[in-house]
Write an enzyme that holds these catalytic residues in place. Structure first.
Site, PDB file in Angstrom:
ATOM      1  N   HIS A  88       0.820  -1.214   0.000  1.00 36.28           N
ATOM      2  CA  HIS A  88       0.000   0.000   0.000  1.00 36.28           C
ATOM      3  C   HIS A  88       0.858   1.270   0.000  1.00 36.28           C
ATOM      4  O   HIS A  88       0.348   2.349  -0.300  1.00 36.28           O
ATOM      5  CB  HIS A  88      -1.066  -0.011   1.111  1.00 36.28           C
ATOM      6  CG  HIS A  88      -0.600   0.324   2.493  1.00 36.28           C
ATOM      7  ND1 HIS A  88      -0.273  -0.615   3.441  1.00 36.28           N
ATOM      8  CD2 HIS A  88      -0.437   1.518   3.116  1.00 36.28           C
ATOM      9  CE1 HIS A  88       0.073  -0.032   4.560  1.00 36.28           C
ATOM     10  NE2 HIS A  88      -0.015   1.273   4.405  1.00 36.28           N
ATOM     11  N   ASP A 230       1.286  -7.701   2.492  1.00 37.46           N
ATOM     12  CA  ASP A 230       1.349  -6.279   2.152  1.00 37.46           C
ATOM     13  C   ASP A 230       2.806  -5.817   1.994  1.00 37.46           C
ATOM     14  O   ASP A 230       3.341  -5.104   2.836  1.00 37.46           O
ATOM     15  CB  ASP A 230       0.629  -5.480   3.242  1.00 37.46           C
ATOM     16  CG  ASP A 230       0.319  -4.055   2.811  1.00 37.46           C
ATOM     17  OD1 ASP A 230       0.884  -3.604   1.795  1.00 37.46           O
ATOM     18  OD2 ASP A 230      -0.474  -3.387   3.498  1.00 37.46           O
ATOM     19  N   SER A 649       4.004   2.246   8.525  1.00 38.57           N
ATOM     20  CA  SER A 649       3.808   1.245   7.484  1.00 38.57           C
ATOM     21  C   SER A 649       5.107   0.990   6.758  1.00 38.57           C
ATOM     22  O   SER A 649       5.788   1.931   6.347  1.00 38.57           O
ATOM     23  CB  SER A 649       2.773   1.721   6.485  1.00 38.57           C
ATOM     24  OG  SER A 649       1.515   1.439   6.985  1.00 38.57           O
TER      25      SER A 649
HETATM   26  N1  ARG Z   1      -4.885   0.944   7.772  1.00 37.30           N
HETATM   27  C1  ARG Z   1      -3.637   1.009   7.067  1.00 37.30           C
HETATM   28  C2  ARG Z   1      -3.044   2.424   7.233  1.00 37.30           C
HETATM   29  O1  ARG Z   1      -3.551   3.195   7.967  1.00 37.30           O
HETATM   30  C3  ARG Z   1      -3.743   0.606   5.653  1.00 37.30           C
HETATM   31  C4  ARG Z   1      -4.390   1.578   4.713  1.00 37.30           C
HETATM   32  C5  ARG Z   1      -4.432   1.151   3.288  1.00 37.30           C
HETATM   33  N2  ARG Z   1      -5.402   0.094   3.058  1.00 37.30           N
HETATM   34  C6  ARG Z   1      -6.731   0.300   2.816  1.00 37.30           C
HETATM   35  N3  ARG Z   1      -7.500  -0.768   2.669  1.00 37.30           N
HETATM   36  N4  ARG Z   1      -7.297   1.459   2.723  1.00 37.30           N
HETATM   37  O2  ARG Z   1      -2.345   3.001   6.478  1.00 37.30           O
HETATM   38  N1  GLU Z   2      -1.427   1.454   7.832  1.00 33.58           N
HETATM   39  C1  GLU Z   2      -0.754   2.486   8.599  1.00 33.58           C
HETATM   40  C2  GLU Z   2       0.338   3.155   7.767  1.00 33.58           C
HETATM   41  O1  GLU Z   2       0.233   3.243   6.563  1.00 33.58           O
HETATM   42  C3  GLU Z   2      -0.266   1.944   9.893  1.00 33.58           C
HETATM   43  C4  GLU Z   2      -1.444   1.699  10.755  1.00 33.58           C
HETATM   44  C5  GLU Z   2      -1.381   2.425  12.086  1.00 33.58           C
HETATM   45  O2  GLU Z   2      -0.756   1.865  12.996  1.00 33.58           O
HETATM   46  O3  GLU Z   2      -1.960   3.500  12.206  1.00 33.58           O
HETATM   47  O4  GLU Z   2       1.260   3.727   8.265  1.00 33.58           O
END
Ligand code: ARG
Ligand code: GLU
Length: 714
Positions: A88, A230, A649
């Site tokens: 991502h 991922d 991430s």
């Molecule tokens: N929750 C993760 C973050 O905050 C992944 C976000 C990307 N994935 C998604 N399904 N929107 O970045």
């Molecule tokens: N998916 C989040 C990122 O892109 C990390 C998730 C979190 O711990 O907030 O950094």
């Protein structure tokens, strides 16, 4: 007697000095590793010294960690600049190289030779060269410049100026690839300068298909147990001398000072792990009033408004595959922060964060009284007062933001002021440019008028119902028939079509342009937004001042070395253990998922859970190479008690020997409240097990040459 008293005093100080930190809390600063945590980390199993972790440029762990594209983290996994980050995080680059016939998002990508690795203009990664506490310098600078306005000296522009001055004085001429990030810490009680090297020749090497990289998509986002791979792989290139350089086909792979060995043997529950990366933002110095404000205004408005938008969008997406493709990315962006807000409020309520912060404030009140520091008590009072005074304005700003600006597509249409309108009228080139670069990029192939119509009707209804009549934007006052209003908006506007808009510019006058329903809506909403935002901002200056005082009080009371500064996109480390958790009564989630779960979730009728035949084949033949667990199952993801947030991430997750066991990619929704208060029993970083990365590279993408490049330790 005297000695006895002394001993008592010493004991008491020792007791009082024990930080009120819960296990594994904290996003810590590397320069203080030795003073702060190395002992405890070694007690937990770590075999590395502080110097082996943080000694920039000398081949320590920090030399293998990058800030990736400003928002994510990545790590080096070979002596030839091979870089691992999340799927991502590399999503935009993978998409950029995709076409209908070569769809790397759908099918994955692998460059069979270095020549096939794909350059990505605009993508940069940075490595830390030095982290310097420049608090005294900044304070002297501010004094000399007679600057005591926090709005000014906490701003990026101002601090960049100061950083450049510091660099010139202390390091001399700055090479073009050096980037300076001077940031306030502890609300401006400290200023720390990060000096980094920026590399801009970063090429795409490999990526799994989205059915692996974001398996479970939005439904599984923020959810444990998780089953996605991922990750994706890039490579950093340099000029022949090993210096950062712009893309050039003759550049050579980077030879980093340090890269991670890969631990393909895996870990057990309770084993030590450490994460290094670039967490974006936390709010752990919130007072009780700010917790309530976050809960009742920010999170609540976001949840309420996004729910309306998403439900409307989703119904349309489910009904039509073409709409699904158009709106998938808008939907994903919306639901990411929506789910986060729900998890945040769940934690605030369940753990009574408001009460916790009240206790913290009571402790500070006692400390301030005993030590004659009335300013700390005054600061807390002021914060509470201002939160109350700004409440109505803040709610309005959030309503406009979430209910209109982010949700109603017409509101974001590129509208013209009178001067530009007249310019475009008389200049055909400029007009064409505007139509192509502004209008058609906004109302692009992913805009669907019928979806927008449904969403706009739903949003305007929710917005009007949730707003006092006197606080509505002018165009919406007195609107009774929302259906009629929206149909008129979308069907009568000159923005309904590029040629209609163009001829309205050529043939019409500004007054009639300005009266167009889309122009009116957009201008009224933006004007109101600016107005109420200005009212909220009226509190910002004083608010920043008293918050600085409040945080100073906490630092003084707890001892500066015992409190970590809120995340601010600078590099941090966090440590803890691999560990499962109990999300609710009588339910237990283990720390490790396997491909059994990937198969269990499969649903060929749902694009979020569709599996490629190739992956199923690997599973069915149990073609796991040497990557399987002792019980024969194939590991996929793991979770740990480490304290992470957005920006982490892609961060490397390392074992007690400093070897890579996985890369961080998410957090469980029960843990997102950890941005306000660490949740020992609930909060888990979600990590892709490096063995799943190896399996996909090896068996799925056939990327043996990459595996051969890595140092794999068992
Ligand atoms: N929750 C993760 C973050 O905050 C992944 C976000 C990307 N994935 C998604 N399904 N929107 O970045
Ligand atoms: N998916 C989040 C990122 O892109 C990390 C998730 C979190 O711990 O907030 O950094």
């Amino acid at each position: 007697m005297k000695t006895y008293k002394k001993i008592c005093a010493a004991l008491l100080t020792a007791l009082l000095c024990v930080p009120s930190l819960k296990a594994d809390e904290g996003m810590w600063l590397l320069p203080y590793l030795k003073q702060q945590n190395i002992k405890r980390m070694q007690e937990m199993g770590l075999t590395l010294s502080a110097e082996q972790i943080y000694n920039p440029g000398q081949g320590s762990v920090i030399d293998a960690v990058v800030h990736f594209d400003g928002g994510c983290t990545g790590e080096l996994i070979s002596s030839q600049g091979l870089l691992l980050t999340n799927h991502h995080c590399g999503y935009d680059q993978i998409r950029e190289h995709s076409t209908v016939t070569n769809n790397f998002l759908r099918d994955g990508f692998y460059a069979p030779t270095m020549k096939d690795e794909l350059p990505n203009p605009g993508l940069v990664v940075t490595f830390i060269d030095e982290i310097v506490d420049v608090t005294d310098y900044v304070n002297a600078y501010l004094k000399k410049a007679k600057c005591n306005d926090p709005m000014e000296y906490l701003s990026r522009d101002y601090l960049t100026k100061v950083a450049n001055a510091w660099y010139k004085k202390n390091r001399g001429k700055k090479p073009g690839y050096i980037v300076l990030d001077l940031a306030p810490f502890y609300e401006g009680n400290k200023f720390i300068l990060s000096i980094s090297k920026e590399y801009s020749d970063v090429r795409l090497v490999a990526a799994p298909p989205s059915s692996i990289g974001s398996y479970g998509a939005d439904t599984d986002n923020w959810v444990w147990p998780r089953h996605s791979g991922d990750f994706c792989v890039f490579r950093i290139y340099t000029d022949k001398d090993g210096k950062p350089a712009k893309y050039d086909p003759n550049n050579v792979p980077m030879r980093p000072k340090f890269h991670f060995k890969v631990n393909s043997g895996g870990l057990n529950e309770d084993d030590f792990v450490m994460i290094m990366g670039y967490p974006g933002r936390t709010n752990h110095f919130y007072t009780a009033a700010e917790v309530a404000e976050r809960r009742d205004i920010d999170n609540t408005v976001r949840i309420d408004m996004r729910k309306v938008r998403q439900e409307t969008m989703l119904a349309e997406m489910r009904a039509d595959e073409a709409v699904n493709i158009q709106y998938a990315s808008k939907y994903a962006r919306s639901t990411n922060a929506y789910k986060n807000a729900i998890g945040s409020n769940w934690a605030i309520r369940k753990m009574d964060f408001e009460g916790m912060k009240k206790d913290q404030q009571a402790k500070l009140t006692k400390y301030a009284t005993e030590n004659n520091k009335p300013e700390y008590i005054e600061a807390m009072k002021k914060i509470e007062e201002m939160v109350a005074q700004r409440a109505d304005f803040r709610k309005q700003v959030w309503m406009i933001d979430e209910g209109l600006l982010r949700a109603v597509e017409s509101v974001g249409a590129p509208v013209l002021d009178e001067k530009t309108f007249n310019e475009l009228k008389s200049n055909a080139d400029k007009r064409t440019k505007f139509i192509n670069e502004k209008y058609l990029t906004y109302f692009n192939k992913d805009y669907n008028k019928e979806v927008d119509r449904k969403v706009t009707k739903a949003m305007l209804t929710a917005f009007i119902n949730g707003t006092a009549p006197e606080n509505l934007p002018a165009v919406l006052r007195g609107v009774k028939d929302i259906n009629g209003f929206v149909n008129n908006l979308l069907d009568k506007t000159i923005y309904r079509d590029a040629s209609v808009l163009e001829s309205a510019i050529i043939n019409g006058d500004y007054a009639s342009y300005d009266a167009d329903p889309v122009v009116r809506l957009s201008k009224d909403v933006h004007a109101l937004h600016a107005d109420v935002k200005g009212k909220v901002a009226g509190f910002d200056r004083e608010f920043a001042r008293v918050r600085k005082t409040y945080v100073k009080g906490i630092m003084e009371m707890e001892g500066e070395m015992n409190v970590w500064p809120d995340a601010n996109s600078t590099v941090r480390y966090t440590f803890g253990k691999l560990k499962g958790y109990i999300p609710r009564d009588n339910v237990y989630y283990g720390f490790q998922t396997t491909m059994e779960g990937v198969m269990e979730k499969e649903d060929p009728t749902n694009p979020e859970y569709t599996l490629s035949p190739k992956l199923k084949d690997i599973y069915n033949r149990k073609d796991f190479g040497s990557y399987a667990l002792a019980n024969g199952k194939m590991p996929v993801d793991i979770c740990a008690t480490t304290h992470t947030t957005g920006g982490n991430s892609g961060s490397p997750v390392i074992d007690k020997y400093g070897n890579l066991v996985g890369l961080n990619f998410d957090r469980n929704w029960e843990g997102v409240g950890g941005d306000i208060n660490y949740l020992a029993d609930y909060q888990r970083s979600i990590i892709c097990d490096v063995r799943y990365v190896l399996l996909i590279l090896d068996k799925y993408l056939g990327a043996q040459r990459l595996i051969d490049e890595m140092d794999i330790a068992k």
